[in-house]
Design a protein around this motif. Sequence first.
Motif, short mmCIF file in Angstrom:
data_model
loop_
_atom_site.label_atom_id
_atom_site.label_comp_id
_atom_site.label_asym_id
_atom_site.label_seq_id
_atom_site.Cartn_x
_atom_site.Cartn_y
_atom_site.Cartn_z
N VAL A 152 -16.74 139.84 119.44
CA VAL A 152 -16.00 140.76 117.65
C VAL A 152 -14.86 141.12 117.55
O VAL A 152 -14.99 141.60 118.87
CB VAL A 152 -17.38 141.18 117.66
CG1 VAL A 152 -18.81 140.28 118.36
CG2 VAL A 152 -17.21 142.58 118.44
N SER A 153 -14.72 141.43 116.44
CA SER A 153 -13.41 141.84 115.95
C SER A 153 -13.35 143.34 116.35
O SER A 153 -14.47 144.10 115.72
CB SER A 153 -13.76 142.09 114.39
OG SER A 153 -13.66 140.44 113.77
N SER A 154 -12.50 143.81 116.64
CA SER A 154 -12.08 145.29 117.06
C SER A 154 -11.26 145.62 116.10
O SER A 154 -10.01 145.19 115.81
CB SER A 154 -12.80 145.19 118.53
OG SER A 154 -12.10 144.69 119.45
N ALA A 155 -11.17 147.03 116.50
CA ALA A 155 -10.33 148.04 115.78
C ALA A 155 -8.42 148.04 116.81
O ALA A 155 -9.12 147.96 118.08
CB ALA A 155 -9.80 149.39 115.35
N THR A 156 -7.52 147.66 116.12
CA THR A 156 -6.34 147.19 116.56
C THR A 156 -5.51 148.63 116.73
O THR A 156 -5.91 150.12 115.74
CB THR A 156 -5.08 146.99 116.17
OG1 THR A 156 -4.82 147.41 114.95
CG2 THR A 156 -5.85 145.38 116.37
N PRO A 157 -4.79 149.43 118.12
CA PRO A 157 -4.64 150.33 117.80
C PRO A 157 -3.51 151.06 116.41
O PRO A 157 -3.34 152.42 115.65
CB PRO A 157 -3.16 150.16 119.04
CG PRO A 157 -3.84 149.10 120.07
CD PRO A 157 -4.06 148.52 119.00
N GLU A 165 -9.63 152.44 110.65
CA GLU A 165 -10.44 152.02 111.95
C GLU A 165 -10.68 152.76 112.38
O GLU A 165 -9.66 153.53 113.26
CB GLU A 165 -10.41 150.89 112.00
CG GLU A 165 -10.27 149.46 110.71
CD GLU A 165 -10.08 148.27 111.86
OE1 GLU A 165 -11.11 147.86 112.58
OE2 GLU A 165 -9.43 147.07 110.64
N GLN A 166 -12.07 152.95 113.08
CA GLN A 166 -12.50 153.85 114.03
C GLN A 166 -12.09 153.48 115.13
O GLN A 166 -12.00 152.17 115.60
CB GLN A 166 -13.50 154.61 113.94
CG GLN A 166 -13.32 155.30 112.57
CD GLN A 166 -13.19 157.16 112.71
OE1 GLN A 166 -13.03 157.20 113.53
NE2 GLN A 166 -12.11 157.34 111.60
N GLY A 167 -12.58 154.20 116.07
CA GLY A 167 -11.38 153.13 118.05
C GLY A 167 -11.02 154.52 118.67
O GLY A 167 -10.22 154.89 118.20
N SER A 168 -11.17 154.11 120.02
CA SER A 168 -10.03 154.40 120.94
C SER A 168 -8.60 153.69 121.35
O SER A 168 -8.12 152.35 121.03
CB SER A 168 -10.84 154.77 122.17
OG SER A 168 -11.45 153.31 122.83
N LEU A 169 -8.01 154.91 121.56
CA LEU A 169 -6.65 153.92 121.68
C LEU A 169 -6.17 153.99 122.86
O LEU A 169 -6.71 154.45 124.10
CB LEU A 169 -5.42 155.44 121.05
CG LEU A 169 -5.31 155.99 119.73
CD1 LEU A 169 -4.98 156.76 119.51
CD2 LEU A 169 -4.21 154.01 118.88
N PRO A 170 -5.06 152.85 123.50
CA PRO A 170 -5.22 152.75 124.76
C PRO A 170 -3.96 153.41 125.12
O PRO A 170 -3.41 154.90 124.50
CB PRO A 170 -4.72 151.32 124.94
CG PRO A 170 -3.75 151.40 123.49
CD PRO A 170 -4.95 152.32 122.92
N THR A 171 -4.39 153.67 126.32
CA THR A 171 -2.83 154.30 127.42
C THR A 171 -1.95 154.27 126.55
O THR A 171 -1.57 152.53 126.46
CB THR A 171 -3.52 154.75 128.82
OG1 THR A 171 -3.58 153.40 129.47
CG2 THR A 171 -4.45 155.23 129.23
N LEU A 172 -0.61 154.29 127.33
CA LEU A 172 0.67 153.70 127.27
C LEU A 172 0.59 152.79 128.05
O LEU A 172 1.80 152.13 127.47
CB LEU A 172 1.86 155.16 127.02
CG LEU A 172 1.45 155.66 126.10
CD1 LEU A 172 3.50 157.17 126.30
CD2 LEU A 172 2.28 154.77 124.81
N LEU A 173 0.19 152.78 128.91
CA LEU A 173 0.55 151.91 130.59
C LEU A 173 -0.25 150.76 130.63
O LEU A 173 0.23 149.62 130.30
CB LEU A 173 0.14 152.30 131.45
CG LEU A 173 0.22 151.22 133.34
CD1 LEU A 173 1.50 150.73 133.21
CD2 LEU A 173 -0.72 151.81 134.17
N GLN A 174 -1.13 150.71 129.49
CA GLN A 174 -2.34 149.67 128.82
C GLN A 174 -1.37 148.80 127.90
O GLN A 174 -1.83 147.73 127.50
CB GLN A 174 -3.66 150.66 128.35
CG GLN A 174 -4.54 150.63 129.05
CD GLN A 174 -5.97 150.57 129.09
OE1 GLN A 174 -5.98 151.93 128.62
NE2 GLN A 174 -6.93 151.09 129.96
N ALA A 175 -1.16 149.41 126.39
CA ALA A 175 -0.66 149.57 125.50
C ALA A 175 0.86 148.60 126.30
O ALA A 175 1.08 147.87 125.17
CB ALA A 175 0.59 150.45 124.81
N PHE A 176 1.75 149.03 126.85
CA PHE A 176 2.96 147.97 127.94
C PHE A 176 2.27 147.28 128.34
O PHE A 176 3.23 145.83 128.12
CB PHE A 176 3.51 149.21 128.72
CG PHE A 176 4.81 148.36 129.06
CD1 PHE A 176 6.18 148.36 128.32
CD2 PHE A 176 4.91 148.44 130.64
CE1 PHE A 176 7.43 147.72 128.36
CE2 PHE A 176 6.24 147.60 131.01
CZ PHE A 176 7.21 147.85 130.04
#
Length: 321
Positions: A152-157, A165-176
């Motif tokens: 299902v659709s989810s929020a982007t960083p 939108e509401q949601g959790s942010l990834p770590t920098l390593l996950q984002a990289f």
Amino acid sequence: MEQQFIVSSSPHVKSSESISSIMQDVIIALVPASLAGVCFFGIRALAVILTAIASCILSEYVFERITKRKNTTGDLSAVVTGLLLALNLPATIPLWMVIIGSAFAIVIVKQLYGGLGKNFMNPALAARCFMLVAWAGSMSSFVQPFAGVDAVSSATPLAVLKGIEQGSLPTLLQAFVGVKGGCIGETSGLALLIGFGYLLVKRVVDIRIPLFYIASFALLIYLFGNNTTQYGMAYFTLMHVLSGGLLIGALFMATDYVTTPTTFWGQIIFGIGCGVITFAIRVFGSYPEGVSFSIILMNIVTPLIERFTTPKPFGEVKKNG
């Protein structure tokens, strides 16, 4: 025996490179991002990539047959356009939209202006902007990596950073690495940098535009960004750089030979201009992303940039009157 000399205007440059060889290098450079996209988003991402490439090739072939032009599908430029377009699309987008977007890129943006080398803006980015306007919902429907067919659709960083939108942010390593929602080819900064490194080694592109694009954007975000997260400005800035289409845009779209300046200062101005516009859209606009629009806007003013940054030929004297 009398020697015959042929005199012609400069520059007298010989190169073993051709359009097809350059396009082949770009395709190779995009392989890591493509593989990462398929790994993260599954077989649906592969279907989007193959559909876009096939549609671009077919659109070019059919148009050139109808208009009785020389067949140019062998130069691989249509393949590059389709691949770049696909990597800038969400994996969930309906395939019929991909077909229409691909046809728009090739026929409207490229061929109607005379074909490769005569288009004034990047065809893949122009098609993406067209699709954003035509199908905003489908173009903004992103899923998390490894979510499977029932995702299902989810929020982007970017949406979270902007507070849309509401949601959790990834770590920098996950984002990289790319473990975050987004378009097929934009999520993995690692894969994009590997591909860009290949182009640098092959001397297909110059680092100037990407460097000034990313640096100017990062500086503005760090100084004037609206950080509403619980993290510091360093994290906020790096997450902006690693999220959305900034890296794929700066590394692979803003370095397009046809639609960007060729002069030293022109490339610097172009890069900074893209960074400033991307910053303005992300911070002050209602849309969380701004890369596609920023590059296209700078594509439009490229002839003006070239006019004022082209060096004067040695010994040129202005005519009076």
